[in-house]
Design a protein around this motif. Structure first.
Motif, PDB file in Angstrom:
ATOM      1  N   ARG A 292       0.830  -1.214   0.000  1.00 27.73           N
ATOM      2  CA  ARG A 292       0.000   0.000   0.000  1.00 27.73           C
ATOM      3  C   ARG A 292       0.864   1.264   0.000  1.00 27.73           C
ATOM      4  NH1 ARG A 292      -4.804   2.397   1.514  1.00 27.73           N
ATOM      5  NH2 ARG A 292      -4.586   4.215   2.865  1.00 27.73           N
ATOM      6  N   GLU A 293       1.966   1.257   0.755  1.00 26.67           N
ATOM      7  CA  GLU A 293       2.833   2.438   0.854  1.00 26.67           C
ATOM      8  C   GLU A 293       3.407   2.832  -0.508  1.00 26.67           C
ATOM      9  OE1 GLU A 293       3.064  -0.250   2.681  1.00 26.67           O
ATOM     10  OE2 GLU A 293       2.453   0.432   4.688  1.00 26.67           O
ATOM     11  N   ILE A 294       3.746   1.821  -1.309  1.00 26.97           N
ATOM     12  CA  ILE A 294       4.270   2.086  -2.653  1.00 26.97           C
ATOM     13  C   ILE A 294       3.173   2.711  -3.525  1.00 26.97           C
ATOM     14  CG2 ILE A 294       5.138   1.025  -4.784  1.00 26.97           C
ATOM     15  CD1 ILE A 294       7.262   0.957  -2.679  1.00 26.97           C
ATOM     16  N   LYS A 295       1.974   2.172  -3.428  1.00 23.57           N
ATOM     17  CA  LYS A 295       0.855   2.693  -4.220  1.00 23.57           C
ATOM     18  C   LYS A 295       0.567   4.156  -3.852  1.00 23.57           C
ATOM     19  CE  LYS A 295      -1.403  -1.841  -4.650  1.00 23.57           C
ATOM     20  NZ  LYS A 295      -2.545  -2.679  -4.222  1.00 23.57           N
ATOM     21  N   ILE A 296       0.664   4.460  -2.563  1.00 26.71           N
ATOM     22  CA  ILE A 296       0.402   5.837  -2.106  1.00 26.71           C
ATOM     23  C   ILE A 296       1.423   6.806  -2.709  1.00 26.71           C
ATOM     24  CG2 ILE A 296       0.491   7.346  -0.085  1.00 26.71           C
ATOM     25  CD1 ILE A 296      -0.804   5.040   1.503  1.00 26.71           C
ATOM     26  N   ILE A 297       2.694   6.420  -2.699  1.00 25.10           N
ATOM     27  CA  ILE A 297       3.745   7.277  -3.251  1.00 25.10           C
ATOM     28  C   ILE A 297       3.529   7.491  -4.748  1.00 25.10           C
ATOM     29  CG2 ILE A 297       6.225   7.404  -3.799  1.00 25.10           C
ATOM     30  CD1 ILE A 297       5.634   8.067  -0.933  1.00 25.10           C
ATOM     31  N   LEU A 298       3.183   6.425  -5.462  1.00 29.14           N
ATOM     32  CA  LEU A 298       2.939   6.544  -6.903  1.00 29.14           C
ATOM     33  C   LEU A 298       1.745   7.464  -7.175  1.00 29.14           C
ATOM     34  CD1 LEU A 298       3.448   2.830  -8.053  1.00 29.14           C
ATOM     35  CD2 LEU A 298       5.036   4.745  -8.367  1.00 29.14           C
ATOM     36  N   THR A 299       0.733   7.354  -6.331  1.00 30.76           N
ATOM     37  CA  THR A 299      -0.468   8.184  -6.511  1.00 30.76           C
ATOM     38  C   THR A 299      -0.174   9.655  -6.225  1.00 30.76           C
ATOM     39  OG1 THR A 299      -1.907   6.319  -5.928  1.00 30.76           O
ATOM     40  CG2 THR A 299      -2.856   8.528  -5.744  1.00 30.76           C
ATOM     41  N   LYS A 300       0.521   9.909  -5.126  1.00 29.87           N
ATOM     42  CA  LYS A 300       0.839  11.294  -4.739  1.00 29.87           C
ATOM     43  C   LYS A 300       1.727  11.988  -5.773  1.00 29.87           C
ATOM     44  CE  LYS A 300       0.350  11.091   0.287  1.00 29.87           C
ATOM     45  NZ  LYS A 300       1.058  11.174   1.589  1.00 29.87           N
ATOM     46  N   ASN A 301       2.552  11.218  -6.441  1.00 27.73           N
ATOM     47  CA  ASN A 301       3.504  11.788  -7.396  1.00 27.73           C
ATOM     48  C   ASN A 301       3.095  11.521  -8.851  1.00 27.73           C
ATOM     49  OD1 ASN A 301       6.092  12.733  -5.731  1.00 27.73           O
ATOM     50  ND2 ASN A 301       5.282  10.866  -4.791  1.00 27.73           N
ATOM     51  N   ARG A 302       1.823  11.188  -9.030  1.00 25.63           N
ATOM     52  CA  ARG A 302       1.330  10.782 -10.348  1.00 25.63           C
ATOM     53  C   ARG A 302       1.673  11.788 -11.439  1.00 25.63           C
ATOM     54  NH1 ARG A 302      -3.114  12.316 -13.077  1.00 25.63           N
ATOM     55  NH2 ARG A 302      -3.934  10.885 -14.686  1.00 25.63           N
ATOM     56  N   GLU A 303       1.321  13.040 -11.231  1.00 28.31           N
ATOM     57  CA  GLU A 303       1.502  14.054 -12.291  1.00 28.31           C
ATOM     58  C   GLU A 303       2.975  14.215 -12.673  1.00 28.31           C
ATOM     59  OE1 GLU A 303      -0.844  15.344 -14.011  1.00 28.31           O
ATOM     60  OE2 GLU A 303      -2.396  14.376 -12.801  1.00 28.31           O
ATOM     61  N   ARG A 336      -3.678   3.491 -13.331  1.00 28.01           N
ATOM     62  CA  ARG A 336      -4.605   2.526 -12.715  1.00 28.01           C
ATOM     63  C   ARG A 336      -4.536   2.595 -11.202  1.00 28.01           C
ATOM     64  NH1 ARG A 336      -5.069  -2.145 -10.197  1.00 28.01           N
ATOM     65  NH2 ARG A 336      -2.804  -2.389  -9.974  1.00 28.01           N
ATOM     66  N   VAL A 337      -3.310   2.608 -10.672  1.00 32.45           N
ATOM     67  CA  VAL A 337      -3.122   2.653  -9.211  1.00 32.45           C
ATOM     68  C   VAL A 337      -3.713   3.940  -8.646  1.00 32.45           C
ATOM     69  CG1 VAL A 337      -1.380   2.873  -7.392  1.00 32.45           C
ATOM     70  CG2 VAL A 337      -1.115   1.119  -9.163  1.00 32.45           C
ATOM     71  N   SER A 338      -3.527   5.058  -9.352  1.00 32.53           N
ATOM     72  CA  SER A 338      -4.003   6.348  -8.831  1.00 32.53           C
ATOM     73  C   SER A 338      -5.538   6.440  -8.783  1.00 32.53           C
ATOM     74  CB  SER A 338      -3.434   7.495  -9.681  1.00 32.53           C
ATOM     75  OG  SER A 338      -3.940   7.432 -10.993  1.00 32.53           O
ATOM     76  N   ARG A 339      -6.191   5.545  -9.493  1.00 37.44           N
ATOM     77  CA  ARG A 339      -7.670   5.527  -9.459  1.00 37.44           C
ATOM     78  C   ARG A 339      -8.218   4.611  -8.374  1.00 37.44           C
ATOM     79  NH1 ARG A 339      -6.912   5.334 -15.194  1.00 37.44           N
ATOM     80  NH2 ARG A 339      -7.316   3.075 -15.183  1.00 37.44           N
ATOM     81  N   LEU A 340      -7.349   3.883  -7.714  1.00 36.04           N
ATOM     82  CA  LEU A 340      -7.802   2.959  -6.677  1.00 36.04           C
ATOM     83  C   LEU A 340      -8.371   3.753  -5.496  1.00 36.04           C
ATOM     84  CD1 LEU A 340      -4.875   0.364  -6.612  1.00 36.04           C
ATOM     85  CD2 LEU A 340      -7.152   0.033  -7.571  1.00 36.04           C
ATOM     86  N   PRO A 341      -9.409   3.261  -4.862  1.00 35.94           N
ATOM     87  CA  PRO A 341      -9.996   3.978  -3.707  1.00 35.94           C
ATOM     88  C   PRO A 341      -9.102   3.901  -2.479  1.00 35.94           C
ATOM     89  CG  PRO A 341     -11.053   1.834  -3.992  1.00 35.94           C
ATOM     90  CD  PRO A 341     -10.133   2.005  -5.177  1.00 35.94           C
ATOM     91  N   ASN A 342      -9.294   4.843  -1.586  1.00 38.47           N
ATOM     92  CA  ASN A 342      -8.639   4.871  -0.267  1.00 38.47           C
ATOM     93  C   ASN A 342      -7.114   4.975  -0.330  1.00 38.47           C
ATOM     94  OD1 ASN A 342     -11.202   4.351   0.921  1.00 38.47           O
ATOM     95  ND2 ASN A 342     -10.930   2.151   0.503  1.00 38.47           N
ATOM     96  N   LEU A 343      -6.599   5.662  -1.363  1.00 36.21           N
ATOM     97  CA  LEU A 343      -5.142   5.868  -1.422  1.00 36.21           C
ATOM     98  C   LEU A 343      -4.781   7.339  -1.245  1.00 36.21           C
ATOM     99  CD1 LEU A 343      -3.920   3.520  -4.311  1.00 36.21           C
ATOM    100  CD2 LEU A 343      -3.649   3.190  -1.859  1.00 36.21           C
ATOM    101  N   ASN A 344      -5.734   8.211  -1.423  1.00 36.47           N
ATOM    102  CA  ASN A 344      -5.457   9.644  -1.306  1.00 36.47           C
ATOM    103  C   ASN A 344      -5.544  10.118   0.139  1.00 36.47           C
ATOM    104  OD1 ASN A 344      -5.070  10.222  -4.144  1.00 36.47           O
ATOM    105  ND2 ASN A 344      -7.272   9.740  -4.359  1.00 36.47           N
TER     106      ASN A 344
END
Length: 344
Positions: A292-303, A336-344
């Motif tokens: 989950r921690e990896i997914k959060i970092i990828l989501t936060k830095n998506r742009e 895909r990961v950035s669209r997952l729920p409960n990561l933001n």
């Protein structure tokens, strides 16, 4: 009637040559720098004997070596403890003697006597000599000679494993960044061999020393020296992606800290480093078991990541279809990961 006042000297037997080498090396102990002439004479005797050893081991370009003599000389060198003298006297030998000694070392190590590599066995019983050779990287006069000797030793799993496990291994993290470019490059070649020649031993070492090793290795990846960053990044992918180290890779790509290092390297000013970083970064992203921690970092830095990736190209003057396919796959996975729920 002809008279010959100068009879050609009889070639030494292997036993005589081994003893002559030993005696001439030990004689160096009795000469001080103050006795310049005596020391020069003693070094000349060493040069002559080591040249004779090289000729007996490798031939002279016209006559092939006698393999019985080669085997006998190898055995005598081990029995007379000459190997220890070779290594400990390296710092005071002349350039020619060091060159001939390094040339002979490979033959000596590979030579089998009764199916045993007796010089390898000697080194296994005198492992402190390997530590001495590593430390010699601090002496730029003999660093390259010692590097050659070490890399021949590293070809044998038992000797490579010892260096990996020895406290002296840590010195390589310093030596690969020495200000002398030739010495630093040679040290990196040895460092690379230690981490790639024997994957099972490397896997075992990394399993036991994971935290200490990668803490030190990160300093190389983030070094101010471009060559160090580039070489270390390339080497990381070589030993991390070896099958025996798959469990190490899984652990590595599950840690946010390492992901952040790769993300930083993706922004490096060097195109080569960006590309090398991408090939490791993509493993973090493609991992089907991303924490989950990896997914959060990828989501936060998506742009920022998508912008970097869209601008990233192989830079070889042509299209690289495989690279573009991999890049597209990674971009889609980040989206895909950035669209997952409960990561933001």
């Amino acid at each position: 009637m002809s008279f010959s006042f100068f009879k050609p000297s009889r070639p030494k037997t292997p036993q005589e040559l081994a003893k002559a080498i030993k005696d001439s090396l030990m004689a160096l102990d009795t000469k001080t720098v103050a006795e310049v002439k005596a020391l020069e004479k003693a070094l000349e005797e060493v040069d002559k004997n080591i040249m004779a050893m090289r000729t007996m081991l490798s031939g002279d370009g016209e006559v092939e070596p006698n393999m019985d003599q080669v085997a006998q000389l190898t055995l005598e060198i081990c029995n007379e403890d000459v190997i220890s003298l070779f290594i400990h006297k390296l710092p005071i030998l002349g350039w020619e003697a060091r060159k001939n000694l390094v040339h002979s070392w490979s033959t000596l190590l590979k030579q089998k006597v009764d199916s045993v590599c007796c010089c390898v066995l000697y080194m296994e019983n005198h492992l402190e000599l390997l530590d001495f050779l590593v430390v010699c990287y601090d002496n730029k006069e003999i660093a390259l000679n010692c590097g050659n000797v070490l890399r021949e030793c590293i070809k044998f799993p038992t000797l490579a494993k010892y260096i990996l496990e020895s406290p002296s291994f840590e010195l390589f993290f310093k030596f690969v960044e020495l200000p002398n470019f030739d010495v630093a490059s040679d040290a990196f070649s040895t460092f690379k061999d230690l981490l790639t020649k024997h994957p099972p031993a490397v896997s075992e070492f990394l399993t036991t020393h994971y935290n200490e090793f990668f803490e030190q290795y990160e300093k190389l990846l983030t070094s101010a020296n471009y060559v160090t960053r580039r070489q270390s990044l390339k080497l990381l992918s070589e030993f991390l992606l070896e099958p025996p180290s798959s469990h190490i890779m899984k652990r590595y790509i599950a840690e946010v800290h390492h992901l952040k290092v790769m993300m930083t390297l993706l922004k490096d000013s060097s195109k080569n480093i960006q590309i090398s970083a991408f090939h490791i970064f993509k493993v973090f992203v493609a991992n089907p078991s991303k924490p989950r921690e990896i997914k959060i970092i990828l989501t936060k830095n998506r742009e920022k990541l998508l912008s970097l990736l869209h601008d990233l190209s192989p830079g070889r003057g042509g299209e690289d279809d495989q690279f573009e396919e991999e890049k597209e796959m990674i971009i889609k996975e980040i989206e895909r990961v950035s669209r997952l729920p409960n990561l933001n």
